[in-house]
Structure formats: C-alpha cells, structure tokens
Design an enzyme around this catalytic site. Sequence first.
Site, PDB file in Angstrom:
ATOM      1  N   GLU A 279      43.938  61.028  51.083  1.00  0.00           N
ATOM      2  CA  GLU A 279      43.472  62.344  50.643  1.00  0.00           C
ATOM      3  C   GLU A 279      43.604  62.497  49.132  1.00  0.00           C
ATOM      4  O   GLU A 279      42.701  63.037  48.464  1.00  0.00           O
ATOM      5  CB  GLU A 279      44.280  63.442  51.341  1.00  0.00           C
ATOM      6  CG  GLU A 279      43.965  63.610  52.812  1.00  0.00           C
ATOM      7  CD  GLU A 279      44.854  64.636  53.492  1.00  0.00           C
ATOM      8  OE1 GLU A 279      44.535  65.023  54.623  1.00  0.00           O
ATOM      9  OE2 GLU A 279      45.870  65.046  52.885  1.00  0.00           O
TER      10      GLU A 279
ATOM     11  N   PHE B  70      42.416  38.400  47.967  1.00  0.00           N
ATOM     12  CA  PHE B  70      42.039  38.192  49.363  1.00  0.00           C
ATOM     13  C   PHE B  70      42.862  37.074  49.981  1.00  0.00           C
ATOM     14  O   PHE B  70      42.425  36.392  50.910  1.00  0.00           O
ATOM     15  CB  PHE B  70      40.531  37.950  49.508  1.00  0.00           C
ATOM     16  CG  PHE B  70      39.708  39.144  49.083  1.00  0.00           C
ATOM     17  CD1 PHE B  70      39.655  40.283  49.861  1.00  0.00           C
ATOM     18  CD2 PHE B  70      39.014  39.138  47.877  1.00  0.00           C
ATOM     19  CE1 PHE B  70      38.918  41.409  49.460  1.00  0.00           C
ATOM     20  CE2 PHE B  70      38.272  40.245  47.470  1.00  0.00           C
ATOM     21  CZ  PHE B  70      38.223  41.373  48.261  1.00  0.00           C
TER      22      PHE B  70
ATOM     23  N   PHE C 167      44.261  38.881  39.461  1.00  0.00           N
ATOM     24  CA  PHE C 167      43.852  39.823  38.420  1.00  0.00           C
ATOM     25  C   PHE C 167      43.817  39.187  37.036  1.00  0.00           C
ATOM     26  O   PHE C 167      42.903  39.441  36.247  1.00  0.00           O
ATOM     27  CB  PHE C 167      44.794  41.034  38.389  1.00  0.00           C
ATOM     28  CG  PHE C 167      44.833  41.844  39.657  1.00  0.00           C
ATOM     29  CD1 PHE C 167      43.759  41.873  40.517  1.00  0.00           C
ATOM     30  CD2 PHE C 167      45.967  42.592  39.971  1.00  0.00           C
ATOM     31  CE1 PHE C 167      43.793  42.624  41.695  1.00  0.00           C
ATOM     32  CE2 PHE C 167      46.012  43.348  41.131  1.00  0.00           C
ATOM     33  CZ  PHE C 167      44.938  43.363  41.994  1.00  0.00           C
TER      34      PHE C 167
END
Length: 293
Positions: free
Chosen positions: A92, A143, A200
């Site tokens: 949210e 991944f 990254f």
Amino acid sequence: MSASADTNPYAKNAALKGAVRKTLGVMQAVLPKSAYAAMYRPSFAVYQQALRSRYAMRLAAAKRAGDAAAIDRLETVHRVMPHSLIGSSGLEHTYDRAMGSVRGHVPGAFVECGVARGGCAALLTHVATQSEPARECWYFDSFEGLPDPTEKDLEDGRTGHHIRPLPKGSCLGTIEQVSELLFDEFGYDREDVHLVQGWFQDTLPVTREAIGPVALLRVDGDWFDSTYCVLTQLFDQVSDGGAVIIDDYWSCHGARKATDQFLAERGVETELVPDGRGGMSFIKPSGVAAVAA
C-alpha cells in the site's frame, strides 16, 4: 539520519518477534534442510493465504462503499499479494508513493532494484499505466536470490530484525517467473517494461543513462553493499519531489546503515516515513547537488 525507537516499527512486539525468530533459527539448525523446508513452506503459505483472505474483507467493504480510488488500491494490492513477500502495508505504501508521483506529475520512470517474484513490480507497472502517457518501468535483479551478507550488515552477530534467516539465495524469483507474471498474467506492454538481470554493481552503471529521470526508486536489496550501490548509481536521477523507498530500512541493519551513510554524505535532509512493516520512504528535496559519475 537514523531511526529512533519511537518510529521503528520493529521496536513494537520485539519480544514476540524475537521468540519466533529464535524458534525458527533453532529448528533450521537442528532439522535436516529438507525437513525444515517441508515444515516451513506449507506453514508460510497458509499464513499468507490467511492474510490475503483478511485483506479481501477490506476490499469487499470498499466495494460496498463505492469508493473507486480505494477499490483500485485494494484490488491491486490483493492481486499481487501472492507474488510478494512485502506484506500489504508495504505494498500500500508503495502504491501511494507511486500514485503520488503520477498525480503530482513528477517526471521519470519507476525503478525497482530487488524484484524477487515480481509482485511489487506488477503493482508499480499497474500504477505506471495510469500516467498519460504510460511511464517506463525498469526492474533490476540478479534473479539468483540474495548474495551473502558482509561484516557491514552485522550488528551483534545478526543481520537484522527479520523473523526468518536470509541465507544466500533467499528471496529468489527467476526472470522466467517474473516475465510470466508481468507479461502473461497481467498483460503489460513489453515495450514499457524492462527486466535487467545481473548484480547491481554490474548492471546499473551501464543502464542508468537509458533510464533517464526517475520518479520513484524502490530499493529492496537487504544488504549494505546492494543498498549503497543503488543509491550511489541512481539517486541523482531521481527527480525533485520523487520518492525513494528503502524496503528493508528497519528490518536489515545493512540497508539502514547504507541509507544513513549515503544521506549524511550528500547532506540530504528529509522526513523518513515508515511503511508500517519495516521499510520507509522519503521525498527527494529540491536543490540536492548531483555528484559527477
């Protein structure tokens, strides 16, 4: 700019969470790996389903009230919950920050570094389609699951307040799973959604120019090196008024230390807003000078 006990959601119910964490740690240590997995996975699946069923009640109430904005928010979170480890309050919070960028016309793409099984990426892409024109989305992940933590991630021999251990390979989602979720199940346009596989430190330096401005940067790398790398590589591309979400700020020591260190080094003063379950976000203030690459 570190958190205090008053704002740290992990300061609440610390004894209970510590007991659960200790119990799981002991079970993982004494049980064979296959036995622990056979016990943990079904139990966690039942727990997740219970949370989703309870969330469905909130969605039903919003539909009865006819609140269109609340319905879209709740429907989107409910739909992606089976594909995410973030939890409803974190989802949210991400939805609200992303929608805030859309409504505030903050320029740039949505970027998530640390995709796992792709639930939050599906949520972000849904919000991106609410823009006119639709925004590009960039999703980075090895991944291969998490790498090993380093000494920078430890405090008192622990990596954080997370209940279950996070060994190498945790939080795994394959690029095939994420692709199927985004493009087959949700039907998003492949031209607007980019999946970038690799660590990254290898992928961000050679991709950031193609990304351009960033309206929302979501960092979910858990460890110090991963978090600091993403901030170093992409923070300067975050637009003034853009949102930065650190998923693990209060739950992983390394993520918090990396964020605090980076913000201190850059002299960034901004409010850290908790997401209610261990993460936080902040808005990039205007006037932060960029650092030459």
